[in-house]
Design an enzyme around this catalytic site. Structure first.
Site, PDB file in Angstrom:
ATOM      1  N   ARG A  22     -15.151  23.765  12.911  1.00  0.00           N
ATOM      2  CA  ARG A  22     -14.016  23.425  12.406  1.00  0.00           C
ATOM      3  C   ARG A  22     -13.054  25.350  12.318  1.00  0.00           C
ATOM      4  NH1 ARG A  22     -13.129  21.423   6.465  1.00  0.00           N
ATOM      5  NH2 ARG A  22     -12.769  23.225   6.093  1.00  0.00           N
TER       6      ARG A  22
ATOM      7  N   HIS B 172      -8.499  12.362   5.347  1.00  0.00           N
ATOM      8  CA  HIS B 172      -9.769  11.485   6.125  1.00  0.00           C
ATOM      9  C   HIS B 172     -11.306  11.745   4.973  1.00  0.00           C
ATOM     10  CE1 HIS B 172      -9.738  16.648   5.338  1.00  0.00           C
ATOM     11  NE2 HIS B 172     -10.343  16.897   5.860  1.00  0.00           N
TER      12      HIS B 172
ATOM     13  N   HIS C 130      -9.554  12.817   0.952  1.00  0.00           N
ATOM     14  CA  HIS C 130      -9.414  13.837   0.405  1.00  0.00           C
ATOM     15  C   HIS C 130      -8.285  14.774   1.324  1.00  0.00           C
ATOM     16  CE1 HIS C 130     -12.797  15.279   3.211  1.00  0.00           C
ATOM     17  NE2 HIS C 130     -11.825  16.723   3.051  1.00  0.00           N
TER      18      HIS C 130
ATOM     19  N   ASP D 233      -7.767  18.640   2.177  1.00  0.00           N
ATOM     20  CA  ASP D 233      -8.562  19.610   2.378  1.00  0.00           C
ATOM     21  C   ASP D 233      -7.527  20.535   1.541  1.00  0.00           C
ATOM     22  OD1 ASP D 233     -10.697  19.149   3.947  1.00  0.00           O
ATOM     23  OD2 ASP D 233      -9.811  19.681   6.106  1.00  0.00           O
TER      24      ASP D 233
END
Ligand code: SIN
Length: 284
Positions: free
Chosen positions: A274, A259, A101, A103
């Site tokens: 994150r 990723h 995907h 993000d």
């Protein structure tokens, strides 16, 4: 301020480079930030080892690359509302990001990139894969590139949550779906061929997790061509694989790489922090 002698070592010919010669706990020189940014744009994802940084230092590093972006759905580190937790507990079977995907491609301005710091890792497993979507575009025939230019595609958050798109272990319960509520309705139409705002390289801008169909086409009509593009982009030559260690830091360019967080460590905890940098326009 450190006197940095940065080295950039590619980990494959197509995507990913390891950066040495910096300690992210301390402020870097402006030229060091600029070298890091160039490496990010060139290699799509950059890796740092042995960076023992606090959430504050993590945030300060992220802020050097732009305003920060906050995900609505993912949990936050207590006391640090701008630091998200990518967490999987030993009793959980679902992970976050367990499919190729980009993000938040279902919003108008997806984040520029994300910076992850490894806090707790399984003994083995839990690697992350990256794929270069500029190289994927370059590898298409001229005819296919022409066909795709001018086309747009619909990206919808809901696609990632539909049972038919998940393996059995990634089912989203009705309760969880209701909790996600309105956020699941988000969708946006992006050009299929985007342009990197810093390098000018073209990017194949569709992904298996969120891209539902081409704009003006039905899902059924879109499926074969989308599947061809997904297979092409996710092919091994177009990817690299990162093996995490404690205090590893990874920064990916969300504009030009996909990723995929492998979900192969059931029964063990994995926790990453994150920080995401807000987006920039990728319209060609
Ligand atoms: C994500 O998609 O943000 C998760 C990446 C990872 O856990 O490696």
């Amino acid at each position: 301020m450190q006197n940095n002698k940065i080295e950039v070592r590619p980990v494959s010919n197509c995507v990913g480079a390891e950066i040495t010669g910096v300690d992210l706990a301390d402020p870097l020189t402006e030229s060091a930030y600029s070298e890091i940014r160039q490496a990010l744009c060139k290699w799509g994802v950059i890796f740092f080892r042995d960076q023992n940084i606090t959430p504050e230092q993590h945030l300060s590093f992220g802020q050097k690359f732009g305003d920060l972006h906050l995900s609505k759905t993912i949990g936050k580190v207590p006391g640090h509302p701008m630091v998200a937790e990518v967490r999987k507990e030993p009793d959980q079977t679902r992970n976050i990001g367990g499919n190729w995907h980009t993000d938040h491609s279902f919003v108008e301005m997806p984040p520029l990139g994300s910076i992850l710091v490894a806090r707790e890792l399984p003994e083995t497993g839990g690697d992350t894969l990256f794929a270069n979507m500029s190289a994927a575009y370059d590898a298409l025939s001229e005819g296919m590139q022409k066909t795709l230019s001018g086309m747009s595609a619909v990206h919808a958050k809901k696609k990632a949550l539909q049972a038919s798109n998940l393996s059995a272990e990634r089912q989203v319960s009705a309760k969880e779906m209701a909790e996600i509520g309105e956020a699941a309705e988000e969708q946006f139409v992006h050009p299929v061929v985007a342009k990197h705002p810093e390098t000018g390289r073209k990017i194949l801008y569709v992904n298996p997790t969120y891209t539902v169909r081409f704009d003006g086409w039905t899902e059924r009509e879109s499926k074969p061509l989308l599947q061809f593009l997904f297979d092409q982009a996710g092919g091994p030559e177009n990817t690299c694989r990162f093996r995490w260690q404690k205090d590893s830091v990874v920064f990916w360019d969300n504009r030009s790489v996909w990723h995929y967080a492998l979900n192969d460590y059931h029964g063990q905890r994995r926790l990453l922090h994150r920080v995401s940098v807000a987006g920039s326009d990728v319209r060609a």
